[in-house]
Design a protein around this motif. Structure first.
Motif: not given
Length: 728
Positions: A224-227, A647-648, A198-199, A659-660
């Motif tokens: 959020t997505s990482f980085f 989130g993985a 879930p974003t 996770g990403t």
């Protein structure tokens, strides 16, 4: 007698062209050098850039340069996506993403908006482009995939900053089905729905009366997505002084704070993107759509998408695209064309994104909000006057509440049209509620302040399309009846380990097991697993075996339940608990146990053995590998109500979960006599694997050990790694 005109040879003309280009290049370089001298970048011992310029534009020049230093690839990638240019780098696989962007983003219109923008904003856009171009000029070893020169107008293509923007509501699969060639292979592969984290985000504001020091507190916790964002500070002699998270390539602090105020955005559940089902008629060789009693001509235009072929050569594909007054046509359903309406105000969005970073109190923040160019976010606010607030998105179309806008509405009925925008006070909002706290976790606004929340019955139903979520229940639990908050205790609350979704679901599973006949084979097969879950306190932890079993069970059941029921008003959680039935729930536990035994040798596996953080290189898509170093992570997907989100899932070739997305930037800010904060970013500030700041925050990230933020010059003393001008 007039002299005869001089005729120049082709060679001479070309030479003059080269001279003009060289003069232009020299002029650019001279301008960049002057701008660079007006900027100082100070890197602290975490590699975070503290950028100071004489003017605001100078600060923008420096922060664009600093972002490019840290991860030019992500800067360029964001603009390839925003401009609809990804296929030039990635090939045909990105055609549909590019087409989607180009349905809404017109470069000719962006150039026109730039030319007509206020002088102060033009100066910022010019400085932004100059900072990136100066970086490329001084780093010839960097090879852009597509954008070798940034133009100021490009900043308008990516002006709001949220992850999963409104355009991404348009399905690429449906877009290809509509605009693709007959028999063309589908470019998209469905993945398990449990893989989709879930974003969104968590935001919490605490009033002074509930804090130990009598100062307002703000939790900034984007998921959020990482980085996805850089962390930095921007200051200028013109009064700019903002710190926080910046989406790569943008020139404003998206979530952060300044001397006086702090702002946190969470993805909204308000319905602000609508679909209109158009009745199409073909007449006299033309395309028309019905609107009331009349026929209107469907707008058409050609869109050409260049893409890189498999042999590396550039090719191009052209599309005839369609639109009605509601918006571009994006798919077909039941014989009708579906047009999508969404916010498309790039100039106002960029103005609002910048100006709010310079607001000094709630009144000035709200004055900026009157631009009404934020459609995808709720906002949590706190300031040094002790005020706390909640804002719903400012771009909310006024609609007839008789219609259900969560589904396509009849575009032929004029009553379904948008009727302008709502005034800000017509949307759910809060200012200094008596309970002393406000929160949002991407759920409805009707529990944002406990008993003092906005009332659902006072607003149109399009103000929310989701309802409450487990994180909202969790946030209410950790905030209710608490006082004497400090930065430390708010951090503790943000990393509270309770999982309310499992607190609801697991007792139902246990009851299913208890109801089995004594001679049922599952009684013996699942006895140990049920005993493990029966003794669980529903809290995650690195050493927790029940967490592992519950997550595997939950993911499997999530993927198996009938998603069609969601459209009928049931949440997936309701389906799992009610309609799925005891057999499906118990079968999912069997499958989870078998999978754990196969991959890890036992169904009793500590969560930290499975759930890992790994970053091997600077690529945006990571090559996860069970055989290479990784770090255990105690928290889970936010799906299960964990406030701290990770989130993985397993990946091709892996047994472990990597996770990403999830917690990406976390900060807690205190607005005392002098603002102070603690923060952490996923991994590290640099995208370069050889940098000491590539993963120097990783251990702290996984444990919630936030570091001190060096906001004031005196804070930086003793923590300076390097100070320099951008071109030195």
């Amino acid at each position: 007698m007039h002299p005869r005109p001089r005729t120049l040879s082709l060679a001479a003309l070309l030479a003059l062209g080269f001279v003009a280009a060289a003069q232009a290049g020299t002029s650019d370089e001279m301008r960049w050098q002057a701008e660079a001298k007006a900027v100082t970048i100070t890197r602290d011992d975490w590699g975070i850039a503290h950028v100071h310029g004489r003017s605001d534009a100078d600060a923008v020049f420096g922060m664009a340069y600093a972002q490019a230093e840290d991860d030019f690839n992500r800067v360029e990638t964001n603009y390839l996506n925003a401009l609809g240019w990804r296929a030039q780098a990635e090939g045909e696989s990105a055609l549909w993403s590019d087409l989607r962007q180009r349905l809404f983003v017109d470069t000719v219109e962006l150039k026109r908006l730039y030319a007509n923008s206020p002088g102060w904003l033009q100066a910022l856009m010019n400085a932004w482009a100059d900072g990136l171009n100066n970086y490329l000029a001084t780093h010839p070893q960097v090879h852009p995939r597509v954008i070798t020169h940034f133009e100021p107008w490009m900043a308008l293509s990516f002006s709001e900053g949220s992850i999963g923007g409104d355009i991404e509501r348009v399905s690429l699969k449906d877009l290809q089905a509509f605009y693709g060639r007959a028999g063309e292979p589908v470019a998209f592969v469905d993945t398990p729905s449990s893989w989709a984290e879930p974003t969104g985000s968590n935001g919490i504001a605490i009033a002074p009366k509930l804090t130990a020091a009598g100062h307002a507190l703000l939790l900034i916790n984007p998921h959020t997505s990482f980085f996805f964002r850089s962390e930095l500070q921007m200051t200028s002699d013109a009064g700019l002084d903002a710190y926080g998270a910046v989406t790569w390539g943008q020139f404003f602090i998206y979530q952060g704070f300044n001397h006086h105020i702090g702002w946190m955005h969470t993805s909204t559940t308000a319905d602000v993107v609508d679909e209109f089902a158009e009745t199409i008629e073909r007449k006299d060789g033309g395309l028309f759509y019905r609107y009331g009693k009349a026929l209107r001509r469907v707008s058409t235009r050609q869109v050409s998408i260049p893409y890189r072929g498999k042999d590396g050569a550039m090719a191009e594909r052209s599309f005839t695209v369609y639109a009605t007054h509601h918006g571009p046509v994006v798919r077909e359903k039941d014989g009708r064309w579906i047009a999508t309406a969404l916010m498309n105000k790039p100039l106002e969005a960029l103005e609002q994104s910048w100006l709010r970073t310079k607001a000094s109190d709630f009144a000035s923040f709200m004055k900026v909000a009157e631009l009404k160019a934020n459609s995808s976010n709720n906002t949590l606010f706190a300031d040094d006057k002790g005020e706390i607030a909640y804002l719903h998105p400012q771009f909310i179309p006024r609609r007839d509440d008789r219609f259900d806008y969560t589904k396509p509405v009849d575009g032929s009925d004029p009553a379904t049209d948008w009727q302008g925008l709502l005034p800000l006070d017509a949307a759910p909002h809060l200012l200094n509620p008596p309970n002393g706290w406000i929160m949002n976790t991407n759920d409805w606004p009707y529990s944002a302040a406990g008993a003092y929340s906005p009332r659902r019955e006072d607003y149109p139903r399009y103000m929310d399309s989701v309802g409450e979520n487990p994180r909202g229940i969790h946030a209410t639990m950790v905030l209710s009846d608490k006082k004497d908050f400090t930065k430390a205790s708010l951090i503790t609350a943000a990393f509270d380990s309770y999982l309310p979704a499992f607190a609801r679901q697991i007792p139902i599973l246990l009851a299913d097991y208890d109801a089995l006949p004594a001679n049922d084979p599952l009684k013996k097969k699942l006895a140990g697993q049920v005993a493990l879950l029966r003794g669980w306190d529903y809290r995650w932890g690195i050493a927790s075996m029940p967490t592992t079993l519950a997550v595997f069970w939950g993911d499997i059941l999530w993927d198996k339940v009938d998603k069609s029921d969601v459209a009928e008003g049931l949440s997936v959680y309701d389906i799992m608990a009610q309609k799925a039935g005891s057999k499906a729930r118990l079968d999912a536990l069997v499958e989870a146990s078998d999978r754990l035994e196969q991959d890890f040798g036992s169904w009793g596996v500590p969560w930290g053995e499975v759930n890992r953080y790994q970053r091997l290189d600077g690529d945006i898509v990571q090559p996860f590998d069970d055989g290479k170093p990784s770090i255990p992570v105690p928290f889970t997907s936010s799906r299960w109500g964990s406030l701290a989100s990770f989130g993985a899932h397993c990946w091709p070739g892996t047994k472990r979960y990597y996770g990403t997305s999830g917690n990406s930037f976390v900060a807690v800010v205190e607005f005392g006599d002098k603002v102070s904060a603690r923060a952490i970013s996923a991994g590290g500030e640099s995208g370069h694997a050889d940098s000491p700041h590539f993963h120097d925050q990783a251990e702290r990230y996984t444990t919630g050990h936030l570091r001190a933020v060096y906001f004031w010059p005196q804070d930086l003393q003793g923590h300076i790694e390097r100070s320099y001008h951008p071109d030195s």
